[in-house]
Scaffold this motif. Structure first.
Motif, mmCIF file in Angstrom:
data_model
loop_
_atom_site.group_PDB
_atom_site.id
_atom_site.type_symbol
_atom_site.label_atom_id
_atom_site.label_comp_id
_atom_site.label_asym_id
_atom_site.label_seq_id
_atom_site.Cartn_x
_atom_site.Cartn_y
_atom_site.Cartn_z
ATOM 1 N N GLN A 14 0.829 -1.194 0.000
ATOM 2 C CA GLN A 14 0.000 0.000 0.000
ATOM 3 C C GLN A 14 0.869 1.250 0.000
ATOM 4 O OE1 GLN A 14 -3.008 -0.858 -1.088
ATOM 5 N NE2 GLN A 14 -3.984 0.381 0.464
ATOM 6 N N TRP A 18 1.885 4.564 -3.555
ATOM 7 C CA TRP A 18 1.856 6.018 -3.682
ATOM 8 C C TRP A 18 3.242 6.616 -3.889
ATOM 9 C CZ3 TRP A 18 -2.765 6.403 -4.846
ATOM 10 C CH2 TRP A 18 -3.735 5.662 -4.198
ATOM 11 N N SER A 61 -6.056 2.593 8.552
ATOM 12 C CA SER A 61 -5.871 3.405 7.351
ATOM 13 C C SER A 61 -6.866 3.042 6.254
ATOM 14 C CB SER A 61 -4.434 3.257 6.821
ATOM 15 O OG SER A 61 -4.197 1.931 6.386
ATOM 16 N N MET A 62 -7.207 1.756 6.162
ATOM 17 C CA MET A 62 -8.163 1.326 5.138
ATOM 18 C C MET A 62 -9.560 1.861 5.428
ATOM 19 S SD MET A 62 -6.967 -2.631 4.552
ATOM 20 C CE MET A 62 -8.341 -3.000 3.478
ATOM 21 N N GLU A 66 -7.601 8.032 3.357
ATOM 22 C CA GLU A 66 -7.249 7.800 1.951
ATOM 23 C C GLU A 66 -6.011 8.642 1.656
ATOM 24 O OE1 GLU A 66 -8.231 6.004 -1.867
ATOM 25 O OE2 GLU A 66 -9.209 5.779 0.069
ATOM 26 N N ARG A 68 -3.245 9.867 -1.205
ATOM 27 C CA ARG A 68 -3.106 9.974 -2.666
ATOM 28 C C ARG A 68 -2.014 10.967 -3.029
ATOM 29 N NH1 ARG A 68 -6.283 6.357 -5.929
ATOM 30 N NH2 ARG A 68 -7.799 5.537 -4.462
ATOM 31 N N LYS A 89 -12.261 9.730 5.685
ATOM 32 C CA LYS A 89 -13.434 9.088 5.093
ATOM 33 C C LYS A 89 -14.580 8.895 6.085
ATOM 34 C CE LYS A 89 -11.062 5.457 3.593
ATOM 35 N NZ LYS A 89 -10.732 4.217 2.842
ATOM 36 N N VAL A 121 -9.802 8.099 -9.463
ATOM 37 C CA VAL A 121 -10.170 8.974 -8.346
ATOM 38 C C VAL A 121 -9.795 10.409 -8.714
ATOM 39 C CG1 VAL A 121 -9.737 9.571 -5.925
ATOM 40 C CG2 VAL A 121 -9.894 7.172 -6.614
ATOM 41 N N ILE A 196 -15.559 9.698 -1.833
ATOM 42 C CA ILE A 196 -14.894 8.693 -1.003
ATOM 43 C C ILE A 196 -14.086 9.310 0.132
ATOM 44 C CG2 ILE A 196 -14.790 6.997 -2.860
ATOM 45 C CD1 ILE A 196 -11.864 7.736 -3.266
ATOM 46 N N GLY A 197 -13.932 10.638 0.155
ATOM 47 C CA GLY A 197 -13.167 11.250 1.233
ATOM 48 C C GLY A 197 -13.144 12.759 1.139
#
Length: 212
Positions: A14, A18, A61-62, A66, A68, A89, A121, A196-197
């Motif tokens: 994960q 990024w 975190s999930m 979020e 990005r 979120k 996204v 989503i956030g």
């Protein structure tokens, strides 16, 4: 395969997701876990506790966060290419999206019809919510017929947009770089369910940009 090991490995993946391809992760921090007596725990016990900590961190975190990076200039000057951002979120479970919130969202059907992928996204600023009337006239954004003061945009919009009513369950979003953003003035209101956030903070070489 050990479940905790899988979670720890997934956490690493994960993080890599990024990182740009020319960057690499630095060495992992070392943790020293000690008991109440101050005595050092056995290696196996410390390893288990570290994996348990990483699993909890991964799940947190999930569910709540979020992370990005910014790939375009559509939100310039608020956000720049390469900026790392964090979005929470949780808040929209307790309150409705509001004007000036910066949100992450999945593309609605009309965006997908323009060629964007369903899993992409995007990040834009909310400029109107359900029940509002939004329009652009002579380089100015009008919300319910009132001219909005927008000192955060890159430049005044060069386009005209007729008055648009925002229906229930939708918001109207625009990029701060008004003349270089594919947003609601192109494809219409955004369904709230696609959000989503909410953007919280961004980090770049320049000082962070933060909103409340």
């Amino acid at each position: 395969m050990n479940v905790l090991k899988m979670a720890s490995d997934f956490m690493t993946l994960q993080s890599l997701r990024w990182m740009p391809c020319h960057e690499s992760l630095g060495s992992s921090p070392s943790f020293t876990l000690e008991g109440g007596t101050g005595e050092r725990k056995p290696e196996a016990s410390r390893s288990f506790e570290f994996k348990r900590f990483m699993t909890v961190l991964l799940l947190w975190s999930m569910i709540f966060v979020e992370v990005r990076h910014i790939p375009s200039l559509s939100m310039f000057p608020t956000l720049r290419i390469g900026d790392r951002i964090i979005a929470e979120k949780v808040s929209y479970y307790f309150k409705s999206p509001a004007v000036n919130d910066i949100v992450l969202f999945r593309p609605p059907k009309r965006m997908q019809d323009l060629g964007f992928k369903k899993g992409d996204v995007f990040i834009k600023r909310i400029v109107a919510t359900a029940g509002d009337l939004i329009e652009v006239q002579q380089g100015k954004l009008l919300l319910n017929r009132n001219v909005q003061s927008e000192n955060f945009i890159a430049e005044r919009p060069s386009y005209e947009m007729h008055a648009t009513y925002v229906p229930d369950g939708f918001v109207f979003v625009m990029g701060d770089n008004r003349n270089n953003s594919c947003d609601s003035h192109v494809w219409g209101p955004l369904p709230v369910k696609n959000i989503i956030g909410r953007y919280v903070i961004g980090c770049s070489r320049s000082p962070p940009v933060q909103v409340s």
